[in-house]
Design an enzyme around this catalytic site. Structure first.
Site, PDB file in Angstrom:
ATOM      1  N   SER A   1       1.859  -5.319   3.385  1.00 18.49           N
ATOM      2  CA  SER A   1       3.295  -5.281   3.676  1.00 18.49           C
ATOM      3  C   SER A   1       4.080  -6.325   2.876  1.00 18.49           C
ATOM      4  O   SER A   1       5.240  -6.593   3.178  1.00 18.49           O
ATOM      5  CB  SER A   1       3.534  -5.518   5.178  1.00 18.49           C
TER       6      SER A   1
ATOM      7  N   CYS B   1       0.848  -1.186   0.000  1.00 18.32           N
ATOM      8  CA  CYS B   1       0.000   0.000   0.000  1.00 18.32           C
ATOM      9  C   CYS B   1       0.889   1.242   0.000  1.00 18.32           C
ATOM     10  O   CYS B   1       2.110   1.157   0.133  1.00 18.32           O
ATOM     11  CB  CYS B   1      -0.904   0.000   1.233  1.00 18.32           C
TER      12      CYS B   1
ATOM     13  N   HIS C   1       4.941  -5.306   9.031  1.00 19.65           N
ATOM     14  CA  HIS C   1       4.775  -6.688   9.474  1.00 19.65           C
ATOM     15  C   HIS C   1       5.085  -7.658   8.338  1.00 19.65           C
ATOM     16  O   HIS C   1       4.202  -8.325   7.799  1.00 19.65           O
ATOM     17  CB  HIS C   1       3.354  -6.898  10.020  1.00 19.65           C
TER      18      HIS C   1
ATOM     19  N   SER D   1      -2.056  -7.650  10.655  1.00 17.77           N
ATOM     20  CA  SER D   1      -3.506  -7.558  10.823  1.00 17.77           C
ATOM     21  C   SER D   1      -4.237  -7.586   9.489  1.00 17.77           C
ATOM     22  O   SER D   1      -5.195  -8.337   9.307  1.00 17.77           O
ATOM     23  CB  SER D   1      -3.866  -6.273  11.582  1.00 17.77           C
ATOM     24  N   ASN D   2      -3.787  -6.775   8.526  1.00 17.28           N
ATOM     25  CA  ASN D   2      -4.527  -6.702   7.259  1.00 17.28           C
ATOM     26  C   ASN D   2      -4.430  -8.009   6.486  1.00 17.28           C
ATOM     27  O   ASN D   2      -5.366  -8.395   5.788  1.00 17.28           O
ATOM     28  CB  ASN D   2      -4.056  -5.506   6.421  1.00 17.28           C
TER      29      ASN D   2
ATOM     30  N   THR E   1      -6.833   0.925  11.155  1.00 15.29           N
ATOM     31  CA  THR E   1      -6.899   1.142   9.701  1.00 15.29           C
ATOM     32  C   THR E   1      -7.096  -0.125   8.889  1.00 15.29           C
ATOM     33  O   THR E   1      -7.488  -0.054   7.724  1.00 15.29           O
ATOM     34  CB  THR E   1      -5.623   1.840   9.201  1.00 15.29           C
TER      35      THR E   1
ATOM     36  N   GLU F   1      -0.403  -0.223  16.360  1.00 10.89           N
ATOM     37  CA  GLU F   1      -1.127   0.943  15.837  1.00 10.89           C
ATOM     38  C   GLU F   1      -2.161   1.423  16.843  1.00 10.89           C
ATOM     39  O   GLU F   1      -2.273   2.621  17.114  1.00 10.89           O
ATOM     40  CB  GLU F   1      -1.825   0.596  14.517  1.00 10.89           C
TER      41      GLU F   1
END
Length: 274
Positions: free
Chosen positions: A258, A12, A36, A215-216, A158, A122
């Site tokens: 990431s 991103c 990460h 997380s994402n 986020t 975060e």
């Protein structure tokens, strides 16, 4: 077997920006992992001498300190600025936004609710900017029994799912007199999730590439698993198993924010040889 990449995946804006900052800085230390993804962290250390520290208390002879994409707590930032170390801020601008909102809303007398994982760096950073009551939740049930003030502000980590964020918002709308909702979920997160969902609906097997502490990436995997039972989360091509692809016609691939292109390409190349 056909291999298809999701229409939106991988690095991103915030991660690309942070990687470039770290490469340009060189000979520096990041406060916590910059991103990460262990493979990319290793590359930065090997090629640019950017090492990773767990916290500001580990800083010794470093001349430059890089703040990770997830940000750090307000107190740690203040302590860091008291030193002679050059501070280079690689906090993602999309993470800075909920930090600023929490600070402003709490100053205006709002209770703050953060939708996210309280253990994620975060969220720890965002929470530190709230000066009054602040609650971190992942489920609606965690809000039950809380006696809020008349005014509540809601933000999100986020990288969370939009649908779940809306459920939290809907609950609060029914239980508080004034609610300010700030959609702080990153656009790239939403686009990657939608693309993974659309591909998973058609695929026989889905491979999600990214750090298992991301997380994402975890969210991508969970979304994919909802629509394609044979979904797998891997960090590198070495984790692929031939049996996953037996009798499959379409292999879908997505990757966390990431995950660099060079790792994705290695996975694609390995699958082609199956």
């Amino acid at each position: 077997m056909k291999i298809e990449l999701a229409s939106s995946y991988g690095f991103c804006f915030g991660v690309k920006r942070a990687i470039k900052i770290a490469e340009n800085a060189g000979d520096a230390a990041t406060i916590g992992p910059l991103i990460h993804n262990n493979e990319e962290i290793s590359r930065l250390e090997k090629n640019y001498n950017v090492k990773t520290l767990e916290g500001i208390d580990e800083l010794k002879d470093e001349k430059k300190a890089i703040i990770r994409t997830h940000g750090i707590t307000k107190n740690d930032l203040a302590e860091l600025k008291k030193t002679d170390i050059k501070v280079i801020d690689a906090t993602c601008p999309f993470v800075t936004k909920p930090q600023q909102i929490c600070e402003k809303m709490s100053e205006e007398g709002y209770d703050v609710v953060i939708f996210g994982d309280m253990h994620h760096p975060e969220v720890k950073g965002v929470k530190s900017y709230a000066k009054g009551n602040v609650y971190v939740v992942l489920e609606e049930s965690e809000l039950e029994g809380i006696k809020f003030k008349q005014k509540v502000a809601l933000v999100s980590q986020t990288t969370r799912k939009v649908e779940k964020f809306m459920q939290i918002a809907n609950y609060l709308m029914l239980h508080v007199k004034e609610l300010r909702v700030f959609n702080t979920i990153c656009n790239a997160t939403f686009e990657n999730q939608e693309a993974a969902k659309n591909l998973a609906k058609r695929a026989d097997v889905m491979i999600i590439i990214g750090g298992k502490n991301s997380s994402n990436t975890k969210q991508l995997y969970l979304i994919s698993k909802n629509f394609c039972e044979d979904s797998y989360l891997i960090e590198s091509e070495e984790e692929l198993e031939r049996s996953w692809f037996d009798g499959k016609n379409l292999c879908g691939i997505s990757a966390g924010a990431s995950t660099p292109d060079w790792i994705i390409q290695k996975v694609v190349d390995r699958i082609k040889k199956v």
